[in-house]
Design a protein around this motif. Structure first.
Motif, PDB file in Angstrom:
ATOM      1  N   LEU A   1       0.822  -1.208   0.000  1.00 12.62           N
ATOM      2  CA  LEU A   1       0.000   0.000   0.000  1.00 12.62           C
ATOM      3  C   LEU A   1       0.858   1.262   0.000  1.00 12.62           C
ATOM      4  O   LEU A   1       0.655   2.169  -0.811  1.00 12.62           O
ATOM      5  CB  LEU A   1      -0.947  -0.003   1.197  1.00 12.62           C
ATOM      6  N   VAL A   2       1.841   1.324   0.892  1.00 10.17           N
ATOM      7  CA  VAL A   2       2.701   2.506   0.987  1.00 10.17           C
ATOM      8  C   VAL A   2       3.504   2.701  -0.301  1.00 10.17           C
ATOM      9  O   VAL A   2       3.632   3.832  -0.799  1.00 10.17           O
ATOM     10  CB  VAL A   2       3.627   2.415   2.219  1.00 10.17           C
ATOM     11  N   SER A   3       4.021   1.613  -0.858  1.00 13.77           N
ATOM     12  CA  SER A   3       4.826   1.768  -2.074  1.00 13.77           C
ATOM     13  C   SER A   3       3.974   2.203  -3.271  1.00 13.77           C
ATOM     14  O   SER A   3       4.412   3.010  -4.091  1.00 13.77           O
ATOM     15  CB  SER A   3       5.615   0.499  -2.392  1.00 13.77           C
ATOM     16  N   VAL A   4       2.733   1.709  -3.371  1.00 14.25           N
ATOM     17  CA  VAL A   4       1.848   2.140  -4.458  1.00 14.25           C
ATOM     18  C   VAL A   4       1.494   3.617  -4.283  1.00 14.25           C
ATOM     19  O   VAL A   4       1.523   4.390  -5.251  1.00 14.25           O
ATOM     20  CB  VAL A   4       0.584   1.251  -4.538  1.00 14.25           C
ATOM     21  N   LEU A   5       1.176   4.029  -3.057  1.00 13.27           N
ATOM     22  CA  LEU A   5       0.885   5.443  -2.818  1.00 13.27           C
ATOM     23  C   LEU A   5       2.108   6.314  -3.084  1.00 13.27           C
ATOM     24  O   LEU A   5       1.992   7.392  -3.685  1.00 13.27           O
ATOM     25  CB  LEU A   5       0.373   5.653  -1.385  1.00 13.27           C
ATOM     26  N   ALA A   6       3.273   5.845  -2.667  1.00 15.80           N
ATOM     27  CA  ALA A   6       4.507   6.600  -2.912  1.00 15.80           C
ATOM     28  C   ALA A   6       4.809   6.689  -4.400  1.00 15.80           C
ATOM     29  O   ALA A   6       5.386   7.688  -4.864  1.00 15.80           O
ATOM     30  CB  ALA A   6       5.674   5.961  -2.168  1.00 15.80           C
ATOM     31  N   SER A   7       4.386   5.689  -5.171  1.00 17.08           N
ATOM     32  CA  SER A   7       4.657   5.710  -6.611  1.00 17.08           C
ATOM     33  C   SER A   7       3.879   6.820  -7.319  1.00 17.08           C
ATOM     34  O   SER A   7       4.218   7.195  -8.441  1.00 17.08           O
ATOM     35  CB  SER A   7       4.354   4.357  -7.244  1.00 17.08           C
ATOM     36  N   LEU A   8       2.853   7.347  -6.672  1.00 14.05           N
ATOM     37  CA  LEU A   8       2.137   8.484  -7.245  1.00 14.05           C
ATOM     38  C   LEU A   8       3.011   9.732  -7.277  1.00 14.05           C
ATOM     39  O   LEU A   8       2.828  10.603  -8.122  1.00 14.05           O
ATOM     40  CB  LEU A   8       0.851   8.759  -6.455  1.00 14.05           C
ATOM     41  N   MET A   9       3.964   9.787  -6.331  1.00 15.84           N
ATOM     42  CA  MET A   9       4.891  10.921  -6.261  1.00 15.84           C
ATOM     43  C   MET A   9       6.240  10.587  -6.912  1.00 15.84           C
ATOM     44  O   MET A   9       6.896  11.456  -7.445  1.00 15.84           O
ATOM     45  CB  MET A   9       5.123  11.308  -4.797  1.00 15.84           C
ATOM     46  N   TRP A  10       6.617   9.320  -6.802  1.00 14.49           N
ATOM     47  CA  TRP A  10       7.912   8.873  -7.323  1.00 14.49           C
ATOM     48  C   TRP A  10       7.703   7.497  -7.951  1.00 14.49           C
ATOM     49  O   TRP A  10       7.611   6.485  -7.247  1.00 14.49           O
ATOM     50  CB  TRP A  10       8.939   8.833  -6.187  1.00 14.49           C
ATOM     51  N   ALA A  11       7.583   7.450  -9.251  1.00  9.21           N
ATOM     52  CA  ALA A  11       7.182   6.245  -9.988  1.00  9.21           C
ATOM     53  C   ALA A  11       7.980   4.980  -9.654  1.00  9.21           C
ATOM     54  O   ALA A  11       7.396   3.889  -9.569  1.00  9.21           O
ATOM     55  CB  ALA A  11       7.221   6.515 -11.493  1.00  9.21           C
ATOM     56  N   PRO A  12       9.301   5.041  -9.449  1.00 11.12           N
ATOM     57  CA  PRO A  12      10.038   3.796  -9.168  1.00 11.12           C
ATOM     58  C   PRO A  12       9.630   3.082  -7.867  1.00 11.12           C
ATOM     59  O   PRO A  12       9.935   1.908  -7.683  1.00 11.12           O
ATOM     60  CB  PRO A  12      11.494   4.264  -9.088  1.00 11.12           C
ATOM     61  N   ALA A  13       8.895   3.758  -6.984  1.00 11.63           N
ATOM     62  CA  ALA A  13       8.468   3.112  -5.734  1.00 11.63           C
ATOM     63  C   ALA A  13       7.557   1.913  -5.989  1.00 11.63           C
ATOM     64  O   ALA A  13       7.445   1.024  -5.143  1.00 11.63           O
ATOM     65  CB  ALA A  13       7.774   4.124  -4.826  1.00 11.63           C
ATOM     66  N   VAL A  14       6.926   1.870  -7.154  1.00  6.05           N
ATOM     67  CA  VAL A  14       6.056   0.746  -7.467  1.00  6.05           C
ATOM     68  C   VAL A  14       6.831  -0.571  -7.507  1.00  6.05           C
ATOM     69  O   VAL A  14       6.269  -1.651  -7.307  1.00  6.05           O
ATOM     70  CB  VAL A  14       5.277   0.998  -8.786  1.00  6.05           C
ATOM     71  N   TRP A  15       8.137  -0.503  -7.747  1.00  4.73           N
ATOM     72  CA  TRP A  15       8.954  -1.712  -7.799  1.00  4.73           C
ATOM     73  C   TRP A  15       9.055  -2.390  -6.430  1.00  4.73           C
ATOM     74  O   TRP A  15       9.254  -3.602  -6.350  1.00  4.73           O
ATOM     75  CB  TRP A  15      10.339  -1.418  -8.380  1.00  4.73           C
ATOM     76  N   VAL A  16       8.893  -1.627  -5.354  1.00  2.00           N
ATOM     77  CA  VAL A  16       8.872  -2.237  -4.019  1.00  2.00           C
ATOM     78  C   VAL A  16       7.651  -3.154  -3.909  1.00  2.00           C
ATOM     79  O   VAL A  16       7.743  -4.289  -3.420  1.00  2.00           O
ATOM     80  CB  VAL A  16       8.874  -1.168  -2.913  1.00  2.00           C
ATOM     81  N   ALA A  17       6.502  -2.665  -4.390  1.00  2.00           N
ATOM     82  CA  ALA A  17       5.290  -3.485  -4.385  1.00  2.00           C
ATOM     83  C   ALA A  17       5.485  -4.737  -5.239  1.00  2.00           C
ATOM     84  O   ALA A  17       5.063  -5.834  -4.861  1.00  2.00           O
ATOM     85  CB  ALA A  17       4.095  -2.672  -4.891  1.00  2.00           C
ATOM     86  N   ALA A  18       6.140  -4.578  -6.386  1.00  2.00           N
ATOM     87  CA  ALA A  18       6.397  -5.723  -7.266  1.00  2.00           C
ATOM     88  C   ALA A  18       7.303  -6.735  -6.572  1.00  2.00           C
ATOM     89  O   ALA A  18       7.084  -7.950  -6.674  1.00  2.00           O
ATOM     90  CB  ALA A  18       7.030  -5.253  -8.572  1.00  2.00           C
ATOM     91  N   PHE A  19       8.307  -6.255  -5.854  1.00  2.00           N
ATOM     92  CA  PHE A  19       9.224  -7.138  -5.137  1.00  2.00           C
ATOM     93  C   PHE A  19       8.475  -7.929  -4.061  1.00  2.00           C
ATOM     94  O   PHE A  19       8.658  -9.143  -3.923  1.00  2.00           O
ATOM     95  CB  PHE A  19      10.356  -6.310  -4.510  1.00  2.00           C
ATOM     96  N   ILE A  20       7.610  -7.260  -3.303  1.00  4.95           N
ATOM     97  CA  ILE A  20       6.832  -7.949  -2.267  1.00  4.95           C
ATOM     98  C   ILE A  20       5.887  -8.969  -2.914  1.00  4.95           C
ATOM     99  O   ILE A  20       5.746 -10.096  -2.440  1.00  4.95           O
ATOM    100  CB  ILE A  20       6.037  -6.938  -1.405  1.00  4.95           C
ATOM    101  N   GLY A  21       5.257  -8.595  -4.017  1.00  2.46           N
ATOM    102  CA  GLY A  21       4.386  -9.530  -4.729  1.00  2.46           C
ATOM    103  C   GLY A  21       5.141 -10.751  -5.206  1.00  2.46           C
ATOM    104  O   GLY A  21       4.662 -11.885  -5.080  1.00  2.46           O
ATOM    105  N   ALA A  22       6.348 -10.530  -5.749  1.00  5.22           N
ATOM    106  CA  ALA A  22       7.169 -11.655  -6.194  1.00  5.22           C
ATOM    107  C   ALA A  22       7.557 -12.535  -5.003  1.00  5.22           C
ATOM    108  O   ALA A  22       7.544 -13.771  -5.102  1.00  5.22           O
ATOM    109  CB  ALA A  22       8.418 -11.154  -6.914  1.00  5.22           C
ATOM    110  N   GLY A  23       7.881 -11.911  -3.880  1.00  6.32           N
ATOM    111  CA  GLY A  23       8.233 -12.670  -2.678  1.00  6.32           C
ATOM    112  C   GLY A  23       7.081 -13.508  -2.171  1.00  6.32           C
ATOM    113  O   GLY A  23       7.259 -14.667  -1.781  1.00  6.32           O
ATOM    114  N   LEU A  24       5.878 -12.945  -2.187  1.00  5.95           N
ATOM    115  CA  LEU A  24       4.701 -13.698  -1.752  1.00  5.95           C
ATOM    116  C   LEU A  24       4.395 -14.852  -2.709  1.00  5.95           C
ATOM    117  O   LEU A  24       3.995 -15.936  -2.281  1.00  5.95           O
ATOM    118  CB  LEU A  24       3.497 -12.771  -1.614  1.00  5.95           C
ATOM    119  N   THR A  25       4.581 -14.617  -3.998  1.00 11.51           N
ATOM    120  CA  THR A  25       4.386 -15.684  -4.981  1.00 11.51           C
ATOM    121  C   THR A  25       5.394 -16.807  -4.758  1.00 11.51           C
ATOM    122  O   THR A  25       5.033 -17.991  -4.740  1.00 11.51           O
ATOM    123  CB  THR A  25       4.516 -15.124  -6.411  1.00 11.51           C
ATOM    124  N   PHE A  26       6.655 -16.443  -4.555  1.00 10.67           N
ATOM    125  CA  PHE A  26       7.691 -17.437  -4.273  1.00 10.67           C
ATOM    126  C   PHE A  26       7.359 -18.212  -2.991  1.00 10.67           C
ATOM    127  O   PHE A  26       7.509 -19.431  -2.932  1.00 10.67           O
ATOM    128  CB  PHE A  26       9.059 -16.753  -4.143  1.00 10.67           C
TER     129      PHE A  26
END
Length: 195
Positions: A127-152
């Motif tokens: 949630l925080v990384s998606v909201l932060a990506s509204l101000m700084w686009a690369p923050a969305v990669w933190v959400a992607a990393f967590i999603g990949a970790g949960l998938t793994f």
């Protein structure tokens, strides 16, 4: 070895009729302190590999493996089975199912289950990384990393975040788990000392 599991009703019947049945709770000491089945012993999954040979050699009867939902108990069963101990079963649904069935539970200091903590931390980071990506686009990669970790974690049935959370002070019990006492209970007759 295919995993063997039994439901709460069968576990309750075993405990009542077979004195050589021992419930081994593989959750963290803090989770065990929060709530556990009377007569069970706590041997956290993180300790099993360290004491694997002794458990396999000393086990004196059927072990019913218990965790919060069944995942960690299934991992423990696989490790024990690979080492040669086949007289184990997993309680389907773990403590969640035990409590839902209204079975007796000994309660200590209340705290959230590890799975719930993982959901809170992972969800908050996303949630925080998606909201932060509204101000700084690369923050969305933190959400992607967590999603990949949960998938793994789902694919491998492991959880690195959960293992890290077990080290937090909040997840430490007031009294450290007595691994030696748990191992001794695994290696002795168990019909005479349930508490």
């Amino acid at each position: 070895m295919p995993d063997k599991s039994i439901d709460v009703a069968e576990v309750r019947g075993l405990v009542d009729t077979d004195p050589d049945t021992l419930l081994v709770d593989v959750r963290t000491p803090a989770e065990y302190e929060n709530a556990h089945i009377p007569g069970s012993v706590n041997l956290p999954l993180g300790q099993v590999d360290r004491h694997l040979e002794r458990i396999v050699t000393d086990a004196g009867g059927r072990l019913v493996l218990v965790c919060q939902s069944g995942n960690r108990a299934t991992q423990c069963q696989a490790r024990l089975g690979a080492a040669g101990l086949t007289d184990t079963v997993v309680m389907t649904g773990g403590m969640n199912a035990w409590e839902a069935a209204g079975a007796t539970v000994l309660r200590g200091r209340p705290r959230w289950a590890l799975e719930r903590q993982v959901r809170l931390v992972a969800g908050s980071i996303v949630l925080v990384s998606v909201l932060a990506s509204l101000m700084w686009a690369p923050a969305v990669w933190v959400a992607a990393f967590i999603g990949a970790g949960l998938t793994f974690a789902a694919v491998t049935n492991t959880c690195a975040m959960g293992m890290m959370l077990t080290r937090l002070p909040y997840n430490q019990p007031r009294d450290a788990v007595d691994v030696e006492a748990s191992l001794a209970r695994i290696g002795t007759a168990r019909g005479d000392s349930r508490s």
